[in-house]
Motif scaffolding. Structure first.
Motif, short mmCIF file in Angstrom:
data_model
loop_
_atom_site.label_atom_id
_atom_site.label_comp_id
_atom_site.label_asym_id
_atom_site.label_seq_id
_atom_site.Cartn_x
_atom_site.Cartn_y
_atom_site.Cartn_z
N ILE A 159 0.86 -1.19 0.00
CA ILE A 159 0.00 0.00 0.00
C ILE A 159 0.89 1.24 0.00
N GLY A 160 0.71 2.09 -1.00
CA GLY A 160 1.55 3.27 -1.15
C GLY A 160 0.88 4.56 -0.72
N ALA A 161 -0.44 4.53 -0.52
CA ALA A 161 -1.17 5.73 -0.07
C ALA A 161 -2.38 5.29 0.74
N LEU A 162 -2.68 6.06 1.77
CA LEU A 162 -3.85 5.81 2.61
C LEU A 162 -4.54 7.14 2.84
N ILE A 163 -5.80 7.23 2.45
CA ILE A 163 -6.59 8.44 2.60
C ILE A 163 -7.72 8.15 3.56
N PHE A 164 -7.95 9.07 4.50
CA PHE A 164 -9.03 8.91 5.47
C PHE A 164 -9.97 10.10 5.36
N PHE A 216 -17.24 10.31 -0.93
CA PHE A 216 -16.82 9.12 -1.66
C PHE A 216 -16.19 9.49 -2.99
N GLU A 217 -16.84 10.40 -3.70
CA GLU A 217 -16.33 10.84 -5.00
C GLU A 217 -14.93 11.45 -4.84
N GLN A 218 -14.75 12.29 -3.81
CA GLN A 218 -13.44 12.90 -3.58
C GLN A 218 -12.41 11.84 -3.19
N GLY A 219 -12.80 10.89 -2.36
CA GLY A 219 -11.88 9.83 -1.95
C GLY A 219 -11.42 8.98 -3.12
N LEU A 220 -12.34 8.63 -3.99
CA LEU A 220 -11.99 7.85 -5.17
C LEU A 220 -11.06 8.65 -6.08
N PHE A 242 -13.41 5.64 4.67
CA PHE A 242 -14.45 6.62 4.95
C PHE A 242 -15.10 6.24 6.28
N GLY A 243 -15.39 7.21 7.13
CA GLY A 243 -16.08 6.86 8.35
C GLY A 243 -16.52 8.06 9.15
N ASP A 244 -17.52 7.83 9.98
CA ASP A 244 -18.00 8.86 10.89
C ASP A 244 -18.61 8.22 12.12
N THR A 245 -18.44 8.90 13.23
CA THR A 245 -19.13 8.56 14.48
C THR A 245 -19.88 9.82 14.90
N LEU A 246 -20.95 10.09 14.18
CA LEU A 246 -21.74 11.30 14.43
C LEU A 246 -22.34 11.32 15.83
N SER A 247 -22.56 10.15 16.41
CA SER A 247 -23.15 10.10 17.75
C SER A 247 -22.29 10.82 18.78
#
Length: 169
Positions: free
Chosen positions: A61-66, A104-108, A127-132
């Motif tokens: 893996i050469g890149a990781l985007i969060f 999602f579009e930006q991440g892709l 991609f992720g969120d913990t809105l709570s």
């Protein structure tokens, strides 16, 4: 509708992590993270599932985007935390984008762009969120939302493999 085309890229695998803490609201079960569970925990779980299931070595893996609206903290970048937990080498490009699941579009786009400029075979987009964690208790009971994360593994292709995505604006 806008269309985006990515050449020489393949979506190799997608995995999702959903909290096991369930809030029942008006007959509907919603997945809500526990107090201890963070966005990076869920992202790590989804990414780890991909590495294990798809038999990808961390050094490939050469890149990781969060992408998230709910980072665990301001610094270091959450992508760096996930990189460390997955044992991805330090020379990996890591990047946080503050747009959450709606990005999602930006991440892709970011993942495919970085994949074309690295020597490794894969880019991981999480991609992720913990809105709570950001809502008041009364909002948690009045709004429809769920916490969770997904990971997407993009693979470099030598053949003319094309991904086209149409986005309604």
């Amino acid at each position: 509708m806008r269309c985006f085309t990515y050449s020489d890229v393949k979506i190799a695998c997608i995995a999702t992590a959903i909290p096991t803490n369930i809030l029942e609201k008006q007959g509907v079960n919603l997945a809500i993270s526990s107090e201890e569970q963070t966005t990076s925990d869920l992202g790590f779980e989804a990414a780890q599932h991909i590495l294990t299931t798809y038999s990808v070595e961390p050094h490939e893996i050469g890149a990781l985007i969060f992408l998230t609206k709910t980072p665990d903290y301001r610094g270091p970048a959450t992508a760096m935390v996930i990189q460390h937990r997955l044992r991805i080498p330090q020379d990996c490009i890591v990047y946080d984008a503050p747009c959450g699941n709606a990005g999602f579009e930006q991440g892709l786009n970011l993942g495919a762009s970085l994949l074309g400029s690295i020597h490794q075979k894969y880019t991981m987009v999480v991609f992720g969120d913990t809105l709570s964690k950001q809502l008041a208790q009364e909002d948690i009971h009045n709004l429809n939302f769920q916490d969770g994360a997904s990971a997407l593994l993009l693979e470099k292709q030598s053949k003319n493999n094309t991904i086209t995505i149409g986005v309604t604006t």
